[in-house]
Write a protein that holds these residues in place. Sequence first.
Motif, PDB file in Angstrom:
ATOM      1  N   ARG A   1      -5.838  -3.889   0.205  1.00 41.69           N
ATOM      2  CA  ARG A   1      -6.889  -4.749   1.039  1.00 41.69           C
ATOM      3  C   ARG A   1      -8.097  -5.098   0.036  1.00 41.69           C
ATOM      4  O   ARG A   1      -8.823  -6.018   0.379  1.00 41.69           O
ATOM      5  CB  ARG A   1      -7.452  -3.859   2.227  1.00 41.69           C
ATOM      6  CG  ARG A   1      -6.693  -4.358   3.584  1.00 41.69           C
ATOM      7  CD  ARG A   1      -7.136  -3.178   4.467  1.00 41.69           C
ATOM      8  NE  ARG A   1      -8.251  -3.662   5.184  1.00 41.69           N
ATOM      9  CZ  ARG A   1      -8.369  -4.431   5.933  1.00 41.69           C
ATOM     10  NH1 ARG A   1      -7.456  -4.936   6.520  1.00 41.69           N
ATOM     11  NH2 ARG A   1      -9.642  -4.638   6.613  1.00 41.69           N
TER      12      ARG A   1
ATOM     13  N   ARG B   1       4.203   2.661  -3.709  1.00 37.32           N
ATOM     14  CA  ARG B   1       3.867   3.344  -4.778  1.00 37.32           C
ATOM     15  C   ARG B   1       4.594   4.774  -4.532  1.00 37.32           C
ATOM     16  O   ARG B   1       5.224   5.635  -5.507  1.00 37.32           O
ATOM     17  CB  ARG B   1       2.631   3.807  -4.995  1.00 37.32           C
ATOM     18  CG  ARG B   1       1.914   2.773  -5.860  1.00 37.32           C
ATOM     19  CD  ARG B   1       0.485   2.937  -5.914  1.00 37.32           C
ATOM     20  NE  ARG B   1      -0.164   1.961  -6.388  1.00 37.32           N
ATOM     21  CZ  ARG B   1      -0.127   1.573  -7.843  1.00 37.32           C
ATOM     22  NH1 ARG B   1       0.246   2.326  -8.615  1.00 37.32           N
ATOM     23  NH2 ARG B   1      -0.686   0.515  -8.288  1.00 37.32           N
ATOM     24  N   MET B   2       4.791   5.214  -3.184  1.00 39.52           N
ATOM     25  CA  MET B   2       5.341   6.637  -3.002  1.00 39.52           C
ATOM     26  C   MET B   2       6.941   6.527  -2.753  1.00 39.52           C
ATOM     27  O   MET B   2       7.507   7.387  -2.430  1.00 39.52           O
ATOM     28  CB  MET B   2       4.646   7.084  -1.536  1.00 39.52           C
ATOM     29  CG  MET B   2       3.356   7.465  -1.763  1.00 39.52           C
ATOM     30  SD  MET B   2       2.837   8.684  -3.006  1.00 39.52           S
ATOM     31  CE  MET B   2       3.836   9.954  -2.559  1.00 39.52           C
TER      32      MET B   2
ATOM     33  N   THR C   1      -9.825   1.945  -6.556  1.00 43.27           N
ATOM     34  CA  THR C   1      -8.899   2.168  -5.437  1.00 43.27           C
ATOM     35  C   THR C   1      -7.501   2.051  -5.572  1.00 43.27           C
ATOM     36  O   THR C   1      -7.304   0.896  -6.379  1.00 43.27           O
ATOM     37  CB  THR C   1      -9.613   1.533  -3.912  1.00 43.27           C
ATOM     38  OG1 THR C   1      -8.603   1.799  -3.048  1.00 43.27           O
ATOM     39  CG2 THR C   1      -9.734   0.078  -4.277  1.00 43.27           C
ATOM     40  N   THR C   2      -6.562   2.135  -4.735  1.00 43.85           N
ATOM     41  CA  THR C   2      -5.417   1.740  -4.903  1.00 43.85           C
ATOM     42  C   THR C   2      -5.040   0.960  -3.573  1.00 43.85           C
ATOM     43  O   THR C   2      -3.966   0.383  -3.436  1.00 43.85           O
ATOM     44  CB  THR C   2      -4.329   2.849  -4.793  1.00 43.85           C
ATOM     45  OG1 THR C   2      -4.546   3.713  -3.707  1.00 43.85           O
ATOM     46  CG2 THR C   2      -4.207   3.422  -6.111  1.00 43.85           C
ATOM     47  N   ASN C   3      -5.968   0.842  -2.650  1.00 46.49           N
ATOM     48  CA  ASN C   3      -5.822   0.122  -1.303  1.00 46.49           C
ATOM     49  C   ASN C   3      -5.927  -1.450  -1.661  1.00 46.49           C
ATOM     50  O   ASN C   3      -6.597  -2.065  -2.022  1.00 46.49           O
ATOM     51  CB  ASN C   3      -6.983   0.458  -0.578  1.00 46.49           C
ATOM     52  CG  ASN C   3      -6.663  -0.346   1.006  1.00 46.49           C
ATOM     53  OD1 ASN C   3      -5.861  -1.303   1.093  1.00 46.49           O
ATOM     54  ND2 ASN C   3      -7.453   0.429   2.096  1.00 46.49           N
TER      55      ASN C   3
ATOM     56  N   ALA D   1      -5.973   5.884 -16.486  1.00 47.98           N
ATOM     57  CA  ALA D   1      -6.038   4.709 -15.837  1.00 47.98           C
ATOM     58  C   ALA D   1      -4.612   4.170 -15.568  1.00 47.98           C
ATOM     59  O   ALA D   1      -4.319   3.321 -14.533  1.00 47.98           O
ATOM     60  CB  ALA D   1      -6.347   3.478 -17.031  1.00 47.98           C
ATOM     61  N   LEU D   2      -3.506   4.534 -16.259  1.00 46.47           N
ATOM     62  CA  LEU D   2      -2.039   4.312 -16.048  1.00 46.47           C
ATOM     63  C   LEU D   2      -1.532   5.407 -14.986  1.00 46.47           C
ATOM     64  O   LEU D   2      -0.521   5.894 -14.942  1.00 46.47           O
ATOM     65  CB  LEU D   2      -1.022   4.188 -17.155  1.00 46.47           C
ATOM     66  CG  LEU D   2      -1.858   3.162 -18.110  1.00 46.47           C
ATOM     67  CD1 LEU D   2      -0.880   3.180 -19.272  1.00 46.47           C
ATOM     68  CD2 LEU D   2      -2.054   1.846 -17.674  1.00 46.47           C
TER      69      LEU D   2
ATOM     70  N   HIS E   1      -5.373  -3.856 -14.278  1.00 50.91           N
ATOM     71  CA  HIS E   1      -5.915  -2.322 -14.696  1.00 50.91           C
ATOM     72  C   HIS E   1      -7.310  -2.644 -14.718  1.00 50.91           C
ATOM     73  O   HIS E   1      -8.267  -1.619 -14.237  1.00 50.91           O
ATOM     74  CB  HIS E   1      -5.548  -2.322 -16.113  1.00 50.91           C
ATOM     75  CG  HIS E   1      -3.905  -2.178 -16.172  1.00 50.91           C
ATOM     76  ND1 HIS E   1      -3.337  -1.189 -15.705  1.00 50.91           N
ATOM     77  CD2 HIS E   1      -3.136  -3.085 -16.737  1.00 50.91           C
ATOM     78  CE1 HIS E   1      -2.183  -1.310 -15.972  1.00 50.91           C
ATOM     79  NE2 HIS E   1      -1.846  -2.346 -16.636  1.00 50.91           N
TER      80      HIS E   1
ATOM     81  N   ARG F   1     -10.384  10.115 -19.305  1.00 49.93           N
ATOM     82  CA  ARG F   1     -10.985  10.565 -17.943  1.00 49.93           C
ATOM     83  C   ARG F   1      -9.841  11.003 -17.135  1.00 49.93           C
ATOM     84  O   ARG F   1     -10.334  11.130 -15.547  1.00 49.93           O
ATOM     85  CB  ARG F   1     -11.884   9.520 -17.415  1.00 49.93           C
ATOM     86  CG  ARG F   1     -13.155   9.433 -18.007  1.00 49.93           C
ATOM     87  CD  ARG F   1     -14.048   8.646 -17.186  1.00 49.93           C
ATOM     88  NE  ARG F   1     -15.159   8.348 -17.627  1.00 49.93           N
ATOM     89  CZ  ARG F   1     -16.031   7.187 -17.167  1.00 49.93           C
ATOM     90  NH1 ARG F   1     -15.538   6.535 -16.390  1.00 49.93           N
ATOM     91  NH2 ARG F   1     -17.050   6.783 -17.873  1.00 49.93           N
ATOM     92  N   GLY F   2      -8.719  10.810 -17.330  1.00 48.64           N
ATOM     93  CA  GLY F   2      -7.575  11.433 -16.364  1.00 48.64           C
ATOM     94  C   GLY F   2      -6.737  10.322 -15.903  1.00 48.64           C
ATOM     95  O   GLY F   2      -6.052  10.348 -14.859  1.00 48.64           O
TER      96      GLY F   2
ATOM     97  N   ASN G   1       0.859  -1.287   0.024  1.00 47.58           N
ATOM     98  CA  ASN G   1      -0.054  -0.026   0.081  1.00 47.58           C
ATOM     99  C   ASN G   1       0.940   1.237   0.012  1.00 47.58           C
ATOM    100  O   ASN G   1       0.238   2.281  -0.447  1.00 47.58           O
ATOM    101  CB  ASN G   1      -0.914  -0.006   1.098  1.00 47.58           C
ATOM    102  CG  ASN G   1      -2.315  -0.837   0.764  1.00 47.58           C
ATOM    103  OD1 ASN G   1      -2.475  -0.961  -0.246  1.00 47.58           O
ATOM    104  ND2 ASN G   1      -2.983  -1.115   1.948  1.00 47.58           N
ATOM    105  N   VAL G   2       2.024   1.287   0.531  1.00 45.83           N
ATOM    106  CA  VAL G   2       2.830   2.471   0.530  1.00 45.83           C
ATOM    107  C   VAL G   2       3.988   2.574  -0.361  1.00 45.83           C
ATOM    108  O   VAL G   2       4.499   3.446  -0.773  1.00 45.83           O
ATOM    109  CB  VAL G   2       3.563   2.612   2.081  1.00 45.83           C
ATOM    110  CG1 VAL G   2       2.212   2.835   2.970  1.00 45.83           C
ATOM    111  CG2 VAL G   2       4.321   1.648   2.179  1.00 45.83           C
TER     112      VAL G   2
ATOM    113  N   PHE H   1      -8.864  -2.267 -11.310  1.00 45.74           N
ATOM    114  CA  PHE H   1      -8.533  -0.613 -10.906  1.00 45.74           C
ATOM    115  C   PHE H   1     -10.164  -0.177 -11.125  1.00 45.74           C
ATOM    116  O   PHE H   1     -10.360   0.832 -10.672  1.00 45.74           O
ATOM    117  CB  PHE H   1      -7.414  -0.157 -11.306  1.00 45.74           C
ATOM    118  CG  PHE H   1      -7.357   1.208 -10.778  1.00 45.74           C
ATOM    119  CD1 PHE H   1      -7.093   1.679  -9.578  1.00 45.74           C
ATOM    120  CD2 PHE H   1      -7.581   2.394 -11.874  1.00 45.74           C
ATOM    121  CE1 PHE H   1      -7.286   3.095  -9.288  1.00 45.74           C
ATOM    122  CE2 PHE H   1      -7.669   3.502 -11.588  1.00 45.74           C
ATOM    123  CZ  PHE H   1      -7.508   4.064 -10.280  1.00 45.74           C
TER     124      PHE H   1
END
Lengths: 244, 327
Positions: free
Chosen positions: B275, B216-217, B271-273, B326-327, B263, B323-324, B213-214, B266
């Motif tokens: 869980r 990506r940062m 969400t990117t969570n 997907a990737l 993809h 729409r902003g 979950n973290v 998503f």
Amino acid sequence: MSVILEAKALQFGYAAGKPFASSFDFALESGEVVALMGENGCGKSTLLKTFAGMLKPLGGHVTIADRDVHDREKGYTLLELSKQVTLMRMNMEAPDRMTVQEFVSLGRTPYAGVLDGRSAEDEAIIEQSMNLLDVQKYATRPVCELSDGERTRVYLAEAIAQSVNVFLLDEPNAFLDIPRSHALFRTLRSLAASRGMGIVVSTHSVEYALRYADRIMVIDGGELKVSAAGEAEASGILDWARAD
Amino acid sequence: MRRTWVCFGTLFIGVLVLFVWTLVSGPVDVSLHDLAVAVFNPDKAEPFHTKIFWELRFPRAMAALLAGASLSVSGLCLQTVFRNPLCGPYVLGISSGASLGVALALLAGFGFGAFGVLGAASIGAILVTQVVLVLASRFKNASVLLVAGLLVGYFVNALVNVLIAGANAESLQAYVSWGLGGFTRLTFGAIPGFMAASIVGLVLVLVSMRYLNVVRMGDDFARGLGVAVRRSRILVLLGSSILAGATTAYCGPVAFIGIAVPHLAFMVFRTTNHRILLPGVSLCGAFLALLAGLFPVSIPLNAVLSIVGVPVILYVLLRGNNRGGAL
């Protein structure tokens, strides 16, 4: 007031034998805001990383509440440390796809179990942090779509949700307009007062430092100098910042 | 939140329906009633029906279910860890490694003892994963790793081609048939093995949930939140390779699912969570694999997945992009 973070005979830098400043002692009290200043490349970010336990010092050591932040055996474990200190930086890549709500929620990671769940208490703290920085209205928008100024406040909300005792910020007002910069420093002051946090914030703005910090810390010419904000100009530690 | 539960519910029912549909459909016509008797009252059932159910239909449905879920989870983890939407078990050469193991067993006549062809594929996949793991620890840059993964894939495929050149017609046919990929190869006796491998892989991934979950940062950010980056990264990559390796071993190389389903999931769950995403991709992957498995056995699985799936995914990605992103 009590000392929360303490540096003893600290030398910091990347290459052995080439520290950014000669060895120094420093103590950060809880409830105090210290502004960290200095020219580009003088080592402000490096010092903050050293305080945060992310970079081993070249000499001396750093403790928070009397426990070492770099020694993983005798001092804090990584998880324990993440409940004590956080370093907020602006040069992170904006997270793709992640919404503001999800991002702020990452601040509760140190308190989550192995499956990364969030308790009702966590949710309340996330909500509270978003309200404090006034980002609640963006909650469902992707972080990467926000403006730099909005993103700064989202990063701040995430760091506040981490509920730490020592809050380090690396040039948080780089992208903020003047009213928002004032608001940011007022928020830092109130966090220090209400939660007893010790805050070190690096900035290039003498005006904000003089107005909002308790003390000013300057890295200048290989020396680290500290002075109360009220006496900073008289003591001459801001001389390097003069235009003439 | 409510939307998420609706999506989970719908997908779960979809998977259930397709699973049962897979059980009742096949080249031989067996009525639903006869199958029910074969399952719940085997004493009264015709041995022929019982045999069809337990030796053909049930393994096929299980293969699709496990392969779809395993490949999707593997793909999601690889994409998250390397912060790259192009990652997948196929791209990183893990599937090629399995092919090499099978080629060694079928074409070059290496025995592999009790392991057999399936064991050979697993060993090949895990070996290539080791190479990828070493490369991954050297290269922080995801693009370099992708190039390295592709190169390893080319190298391994070249070895396979050398083996093909020296093989006799009979073993070559066996190899080509495995290489087409499909859910019909799994036997009833192999189900526990496939299941165990999938569970082990999944557990390795699940215990690293906070990391997923973290990450990506970036690593520094993850460490600042108390996450043991190095250890979690190794656990996740090991889990992903076990999932992909086991699937390739039991079903042959199955492309497309690993890279595309994350993809799709998503788009569905927004969400990117992890869980939510991990169970989400498992269900989406199982759904797609079961659907593709319903096509007549005479059409190769990978052809079905690519012809039907690629346009759909491209459409979804393009629409999302407008729409902003997907990737």
